[in-house]
Design a protein around this motif. Sequence first.
Motif, mmCIF file in Angstrom:
data_model
loop_
_atom_site.group_PDB
_atom_site.id
_atom_site.type_symbol
_atom_site.label_atom_id
_atom_site.label_comp_id
_atom_site.label_asym_id
_atom_site.label_seq_id
_atom_site.Cartn_x
_atom_site.Cartn_y
_atom_site.Cartn_z
ATOM 1 N N ARG A 265 32.189 30.654 6.358
ATOM 2 C CA ARG A 265 32.272 31.898 5.598
ATOM 3 C C ARG A 265 33.143 31.664 4.369
ATOM 4 O O ARG A 265 34.136 30.949 4.428
ATOM 5 C CB ARG A 265 32.893 32.982 6.480
ATOM 6 N N VAL A 266 32.764 32.248 3.256
ATOM 7 C CA VAL A 266 33.550 32.120 2.026
ATOM 8 C C VAL A 266 34.897 32.816 2.245
ATOM 9 O O VAL A 266 34.943 33.960 2.702
ATOM 10 C CB VAL A 266 32.800 32.749 0.833
ATOM 11 N N GLU A 267 35.950 32.121 1.920
ATOM 12 C CA GLU A 267 37.303 32.659 2.120
ATOM 13 C C GLU A 267 37.586 33.808 1.153
ATOM 14 O O GLU A 267 37.111 33.807 0.016
ATOM 15 C CB GLU A 267 38.344 31.555 1.903
ATOM 16 N N ASP A 268 38.375 34.760 1.609
ATOM 17 C CA ASP A 268 38.758 35.892 0.760
ATOM 18 C C ASP A 268 39.532 35.438 -0.475
ATOM 19 O O ASP A 268 39.363 35.994 -1.556
ATOM 20 C CB ASP A 268 39.593 36.903 1.547
ATOM 21 N N THR A 269 40.360 34.410 -0.318
ATOM 22 C CA THR A 269 41.119 33.920 -1.468
ATOM 23 C C THR A 269 40.193 33.329 -2.532
ATOM 24 O O THR A 269 40.473 33.455 -3.722
ATOM 25 C CB THR A 269 42.164 32.873 -1.046
ATOM 26 N N SER B 50 34.884 43.958 -2.425
ATOM 27 C CA SER B 50 33.938 44.270 -1.345
ATOM 28 C C SER B 50 32.511 43.930 -1.767
ATOM 29 O O SER B 50 31.714 43.459 -0.949
ATOM 30 C CB SER B 50 34.051 45.733 -0.919
ATOM 31 N N TYR B 51 32.168 44.145 -3.048
ATOM 32 C CA TYR B 51 30.844 43.746 -3.539
ATOM 33 C C TYR B 51 30.690 42.228 -3.511
ATOM 34 O O TYR B 51 29.646 41.708 -3.107
ATOM 35 C CB TYR B 51 30.606 44.264 -4.960
ATOM 36 N N LEU B 52 31.729 41.506 -3.944
ATOM 37 C CA LEU B 52 31.674 40.052 -3.904
ATOM 38 C C LEU B 52 31.532 39.547 -2.475
ATOM 39 O O LEU B 52 30.819 38.570 -2.224
ATOM 40 C CB LEU B 52 32.915 39.443 -4.560
ATOM 41 N N ARG B 53 32.184 40.189 -1.523
ATOM 42 C CA ARG B 53 32.061 39.800 -0.110
ATOM 43 C C ARG B 53 30.621 39.972 0.356
ATOM 44 O O ARG B 53 30.056 39.101 1.025
ATOM 45 C CB ARG B 53 33.022 40.637 0.746
ATOM 46 N N SER B 54 29.987 41.095 -0.001
ATOM 47 C CA SER B 54 28.597 41.334 0.396
ATOM 48 C C SER B 54 27.670 40.278 -0.200
ATOM 49 O O SER B 54 26.777 39.767 0.485
ATOM 50 C CB SER B 54 28.140 42.718 -0.052
ATOM 51 N N ILE B 55 27.882 39.947 -1.470
ATOM 52 C CA ILE B 55 27.050 38.948 -2.132
ATOM 53 C C ILE B 55 27.261 37.573 -1.503
ATOM 54 O O ILE B 55 26.296 36.841 -1.249
ATOM 55 C CB ILE B 55 27.364 38.915 -3.641
ATOM 56 N N ALA B 56 28.501 37.215 -1.229
ATOM 57 C CA ALA B 56 28.793 35.914 -0.623
ATOM 58 C C ALA B 56 28.195 35.806 0.771
ATOM 59 O O ALA B 56 27.647 34.762 1.142
ATOM 60 C CB ALA B 56 30.308 35.682 -0.576
ATOM 61 N N LEU C 26 37.185 34.395 -3.194
ATOM 62 C CA LEU C 26 36.598 35.547 -3.880
ATOM 63 C C LEU C 26 37.596 36.172 -4.844
ATOM 64 O O LEU C 26 37.233 36.612 -5.934
ATOM 65 C CB LEU C 26 36.108 36.580 -2.869
ATOM 66 N N GLU C 27 38.865 36.217 -4.457
ATOM 67 C CA GLU C 27 39.905 36.749 -5.340
ATOM 68 C C GLU C 27 40.046 35.879 -6.587
ATOM 69 O O GLU C 27 40.176 36.403 -7.699
ATOM 70 C CB GLU C 27 41.229 36.843 -4.599
ATOM 71 N N HIS C 28 39.993 34.556 -6.412
ATOM 72 C CA HIS C 28 40.066 33.645 -7.565
ATOM 73 C C HIS C 28 38.848 33.829 -8.475
ATOM 74 O O HIS C 28 38.988 33.801 -9.706
ATOM 75 C CB HIS C 28 40.142 32.192 -7.112
ATOM 76 N N LEU C 29 37.679 34.013 -7.876
ATOM 77 C CA LEU C 29 36.467 34.244 -8.661
ATOM 78 C C LEU C 29 36.591 35.524 -9.484
ATOM 79 O O LEU C 29 36.289 35.539 -10.682
ATOM 80 C CB LEU C 29 35.252 34.337 -7.732
ATOM 81 N N LEU C 30 37.061 36.583 -8.853
ATOM 82 C CA LEU C 30 37.229 37.860 -9.555
ATOM 83 C C LEU C 30 38.268 37.743 -10.661
ATOM 84 O O LEU C 30 38.036 38.183 -11.791
ATOM 85 C CB LEU C 30 37.621 38.965 -8.566
ATOM 86 N N ASP C 31 39.406 37.136 -10.357
ATOM 87 C CA ASP C 31 40.458 36.984 -11.369
ATOM 88 C C ASP C 31 39.972 36.147 -12.550
ATOM 89 O O ASP C 31 40.263 36.466 -13.709
ATOM 90 C CB ASP C 31 41.707 36.343 -10.759
ATOM 91 N N GLY C 32 39.218 35.097 -12.281
ATOM 92 C CA GLY C 32 38.695 34.262 -13.348
ATOM 93 C C GLY C 32 37.699 35.009 -14.228
ATOM 94 O O GLY C 32 37.730 34.889 -15.454
#
Length: 69
Positions: free
Chosen positions: A9-13, A40-46, A15-21
Amino acid sequence: MSKEIQLPRVEDTALEHLLDGALGAHAIVPRPQWRAEALSYLRSIADAATLVRSLDLGDAEEPAPVYRP
């Protein structure tokens, strides 16, 4: 015949780095309540991408034909 591959599973951290970038690259300053919703949208997509990538179709399966008018 397709078989399923176990993918982590893609780690939450991550996804946070992806969003921040993405926010930094586009110089967007988000409101705090937007961050949780965007994550939450990024989690669904991942999770959906992991599901699709977990199916190994092998060489026997052919892709769908391309429609050309």
